[in-house]
Design an enzyme around this catalytic site. Structure first.
Site, PDB file in Angstrom:
ATOM      1  N   PRO A 162     -18.137  25.758 -16.371  1.00 35.12           N
ATOM      2  CA  PRO A 162     -17.204  24.626 -16.413  1.00 35.12           C
ATOM      3  C   PRO A 162     -17.599  23.503 -17.335  1.00 35.12           C
ATOM      4  O   PRO A 162     -18.441  22.800 -16.704  1.00 35.12           O
ATOM      5  CB  PRO A 162     -16.396  24.335 -14.879  1.00 35.12           C
ATOM      6  CG  PRO A 162     -17.571  24.480 -13.966  1.00 35.12           C
ATOM      7  CD  PRO A 162     -18.184  25.649 -14.689  1.00 35.12           C
ATOM      8  N   ALA A 208     -12.920  21.320 -15.734  1.00 34.08           N
ATOM      9  CA  ALA A 208     -12.307  20.691 -14.688  1.00 34.08           C
ATOM     10  C   ALA A 208     -11.129  20.165 -14.890  1.00 34.08           C
ATOM     11  O   ALA A 208     -10.517  19.588 -16.164  1.00 34.08           O
ATOM     12  CB  ALA A 208     -13.240  19.213 -14.310  1.00 34.08           C
ATOM     13  N   GLN A 251     -11.123  25.537 -12.386  1.00 31.76           N
ATOM     14  CA  GLN A 251     -11.820  24.691 -11.492  1.00 31.76           C
ATOM     15  C   GLN A 251     -10.969  23.341 -11.299  1.00 31.76           C
ATOM     16  O   GLN A 251     -10.259  22.716 -12.233  1.00 31.76           O
ATOM     17  CB  GLN A 251     -13.231  24.195 -12.452  1.00 31.76           C
ATOM     18  CG  GLN A 251     -13.822  23.258 -11.451  1.00 31.76           C
ATOM     19  CD  GLN A 251     -15.084  22.691 -12.224  1.00 31.76           C
ATOM     20  OE1 GLN A 251     -14.650  21.784 -12.890  1.00 31.76           O
ATOM     21  NE2 GLN A 251     -16.288  22.918 -11.670  1.00 31.76           N
ATOM     22  N   HIS A 302     -13.891  21.893  -7.105  1.00 37.33           N
ATOM     23  CA  HIS A 302     -15.042  21.071  -7.618  1.00 37.33           C
ATOM     24  C   HIS A 302     -15.690  20.052  -6.849  1.00 37.33           C
ATOM     25  O   HIS A 302     -14.975  18.976  -6.442  1.00 37.33           O
ATOM     26  CB  HIS A 302     -14.659  20.199  -8.927  1.00 37.33           C
ATOM     27  CG  HIS A 302     -15.619  19.731  -9.762  1.00 37.33           C
ATOM     28  ND1 HIS A 302     -16.980  19.694  -9.474  1.00 37.33           N
ATOM     29  CD2 HIS A 302     -15.687  19.165 -11.188  1.00 37.33           C
ATOM     30  CE1 HIS A 302     -17.597  19.196 -10.483  1.00 37.33           C
ATOM     31  NE2 HIS A 302     -16.843  18.896 -11.468  1.00 37.33           N
ATOM     32  N   TYR A 327     -18.160  13.573  -8.043  1.00 37.27           N
ATOM     33  CA  TYR A 327     -16.563  13.413  -8.028  1.00 37.27           C
ATOM     34  C   TYR A 327     -16.223  13.313  -6.620  1.00 37.27           C
ATOM     35  O   TYR A 327     -16.870  13.236  -5.641  1.00 37.27           O
ATOM     36  CB  TYR A 327     -15.945  14.498  -8.677  1.00 37.27           C
ATOM     37  CG  TYR A 327     -16.339  14.515 -10.331  1.00 37.27           C
ATOM     38  CD1 TYR A 327     -15.963  13.324 -11.280  1.00 37.27           C
ATOM     39  CD2 TYR A 327     -16.823  15.486 -11.001  1.00 37.27           C
ATOM     40  CE1 TYR A 327     -16.457  13.018 -12.409  1.00 37.27           C
ATOM     41  CE2 TYR A 327     -17.406  15.397 -12.134  1.00 37.27           C
ATOM     42  CZ  TYR A 327     -17.118  14.139 -12.984  1.00 37.27           C
ATOM     43  OH  TYR A 327     -17.564  14.216 -14.199  1.00 37.27           O
ATOM     44  N   ARG A 351     -17.832  24.799  -6.318  1.00 37.57           N
ATOM     45  CA  ARG A 351     -19.286  24.239  -6.806  1.00 37.57           C
ATOM     46  C   ARG A 351     -19.810  23.220  -6.038  1.00 37.57           C
ATOM     47  O   ARG A 351     -18.952  22.222  -5.826  1.00 37.57           O
ATOM     48  CB  ARG A 351     -18.870  23.870  -8.347  1.00 37.57           C
ATOM     49  CG  ARG A 351     -20.146  23.328  -9.066  1.00 37.57           C
ATOM     50  CD  ARG A 351     -19.810  23.448 -10.681  1.00 37.57           C
ATOM     51  NE  ARG A 351     -20.717  22.641 -11.577  1.00 37.57           N
ATOM     52  CZ  ARG A 351     -21.224  23.143 -12.410  1.00 37.57           C
ATOM     53  NH1 ARG A 351     -21.530  24.555 -12.696  1.00 37.57           N
ATOM     54  NH2 ARG A 351     -22.262  22.388 -13.224  1.00 37.57           N
ATOM     55  N   ARG A 364     -32.330  18.232 -10.540  1.00 35.78           N
ATOM     56  CA  ARG A 364     -32.641  17.753 -11.955  1.00 35.78           C
ATOM     57  C   ARG A 364     -34.023  18.532 -12.610  1.00 35.78           C
ATOM     58  O   ARG A 364     -34.924  18.565 -11.866  1.00 35.78           O
ATOM     59  CB  ARG A 364     -32.875  16.325 -12.005  1.00 35.78           C
ATOM     60  CG  ARG A 364     -31.490  15.529 -12.060  1.00 35.78           C
ATOM     61  CD  ARG A 364     -30.841  15.145 -13.210  1.00 35.78           C
ATOM     62  NE  ARG A 364     -29.799  14.394 -13.242  1.00 35.78           N
ATOM     63  CZ  ARG A 364     -28.603  14.696 -13.973  1.00 35.78           C
ATOM     64  NH1 ARG A 364     -28.450  15.504 -14.782  1.00 35.78           N
ATOM     65  NH2 ARG A 364     -27.865  13.820 -14.111  1.00 35.78           N
ATOM     66  N   ARG A 421     -24.073  24.228 -22.049  1.00 37.93           N
ATOM     67  CA  ARG A 421     -24.126  23.817 -23.543  1.00 37.93           C
ATOM     68  C   ARG A 421     -24.657  25.049 -24.420  1.00 37.93           C
ATOM     69  O   ARG A 421     -24.310  25.249 -25.503  1.00 37.93           O
ATOM     70  CB  ARG A 421     -25.151  22.852 -23.494  1.00 37.93           C
ATOM     71  CG  ARG A 421     -24.677  21.599 -23.025  1.00 37.93           C
ATOM     72  CD  ARG A 421     -25.811  20.463 -22.812  1.00 37.93           C
ATOM     73  NE  ARG A 421     -26.540  21.035 -21.887  1.00 37.93           N
ATOM     74  CZ  ARG A 421     -27.684  20.111 -21.407  1.00 37.93           C
ATOM     75  NH1 ARG A 421     -27.970  18.901 -22.079  1.00 37.93           N
ATOM     76  NH2 ARG A 421     -28.431  20.467 -20.303  1.00 37.93           N
TER      77      ARG A 421
END
EC number: 1.3.1.-
Length: 374
Positions: free
Chosen positions: A30, A63, A105, A177, A182, A229, A270, A322
């Site tokens: 997404p 989203a 999503q 989501h 969020y 997710r 990360r 991406r």
């Protein structure tokens, strides 16, 4: 031609007793694209998604807002009105004609917003009234308003109704989501939740809102149509938890209570830079082992890393963001080990219906036409 049997990403995947039956394991992640004018999905989205659809593939939408308070970015789609549902239908139909599964999503940004995006210019809502610290990007998010306990059932119901609408629009299922800083994560993580009522404090209390959303959506459309997710390790939008392992494990326990739950889609910690090379942390294995259903890993994967994690059983499926954005025929390029178009960051969130959206070339169009990375 590469022998597909030798490439784990291109092997079929069939969910035991479930609806996921795929010809390959390369999923469209997404990604917000900001091209749904007035929150209404547009015809150009049908081209964008069908370009990336293959027979036996699985796509997850950008989203999609569950209500008028869920907004925080320009021109993002919704699924809370009749107009939204009718606008999604031809897009979903087009993806299905390509033979792909299509998941919607469901999203509420919470405090990742400004008063300008909110009904009547009101403050964004969140778990707490803690404002996101400006990060130098120039965006200043408004100070949010702490949701009252008696308001939370309405937000839960917004997710339930949005899920019903998504199924009516023809989607094969929904992804809640619960990641990337969020609203659901604003409740789940201790840095953004300072509540002292039943929705704050202990891990169970902080996860209560997310669990109520999951239960409501499962009750409305069935566990076999509901995925989620999660990103317990991420520090995104000032949303970080002091014990991400415990958070992820607790949420997986809650998912396992729903027999046949569609999938668990988790974001890696990360990426680290080791000797000048990006290196994925691979922190999801405990959750993968604990979750009883289909597991999807996300977070900076490429062809090599994706094949590796499928081959060693670290995950069932891998979602690509991406790379898939810039390469609509990504599974084919992986198959042939073909060069990849480079993505252009400058057009990720612009509102142009073509540029940076549907104009990335296919392999058979122009082998040499690469879009410069920003």
């Amino acid at each position: 031609m590469v022998n597909q049997a030798a490439m784990p990403l291109l092997t079929p995947y069939k969910q035991a007793g479930g609806k996921i039956d795929l010809s390959h394991r390369v999923l469209l992640s997404p990604m917000t694209r900001c091209r749904s004018y007035g929150n209404v999905p547009q015809p150009h989205a049908a081209l964008y998604y069908t370009q990336r659809a293959t027979s036996g593939g699985l796509l997850i939408t950008e989203a999609t807002g569950v209500s008028d308070t869920a907004q925080g970015y320009p021109e993002t789609p919704g699924v809370w009105t009749r107009e939204h549902v009718e606008a999604w239908k031809p897009i979903v139909d087009a993806v299905h004609r390509k033979g792909a599964l299509f998941i919607c999503q469901l999203w509420h940004v919470g405090r990742v917003s400004t008063n300008d995006y909110q009904p009547n210019g009101q403050a964004p809502i969140s778990s707490s009234d803690i404002q996101i610290t400006p990060d130098g990007s120039g965006i200043v998010y408004s100070k949010p308003r702490r949701l009252r306990v008696d308001e939370i059932p309405q937000i839960v119901d917004d997710f339930r109704l949005a899920a019903r609408n998504a199924i009516e629009a023809g989607f094969d299922g929904v992804e809640i989501h619960g990641a990337n800083g969020y609203l659901l994560e604003q409740f789940m993580k201790d840095s953004s939740n300072d509540r002292t009522d039943e929705y704050g404090g202990s891990l169970e209390n902080r996860c209560r809102f997310a669990v109520e959303v999951i239960d409501a959506v499962v009750g409305e459309i069935g566990a076999h149509r509901v995925g989620i997710r999660l990103s317990p390790f991420l520090d995104f939008m000032d949303c970080v938890d002091s014990d991400p392992e415990a958070l992820g494990s607790y949420m997986v326990e809650q998912l396992n209570k729903h027999e046949g739950f569609l999938y668990c889609h988790m974001v890696e910690p990360r990426m680290a830079i080791v000797d000048g090379r990006r290196q994925i942390q691979h922190g999801l294995l405990p959750f993968r082992k604990a979750f009883k259903g289909t597991f999807i890993a996300a977070g900076g994967y490429d062809r090599e890393e994706g094949n590796k994690v499928i081959e060693n059983g670290y995950t069932d499926l891998v979602s690509f963001g991406r790379l898939f954005l810039a390469n609509p025929d990504l599974p084919k390029r992986f198959e042939l080990d073909a060069p990849l178009n480079k993505y252009d960051r400058n057009t990720f969130y612009t509102q142009d219906p073509i540029v940076g959206y549907t104009d990335y070339p296919f392999l058979d169009e122009d082998q040499n036409n690469s879009v410069a990375d920003a």
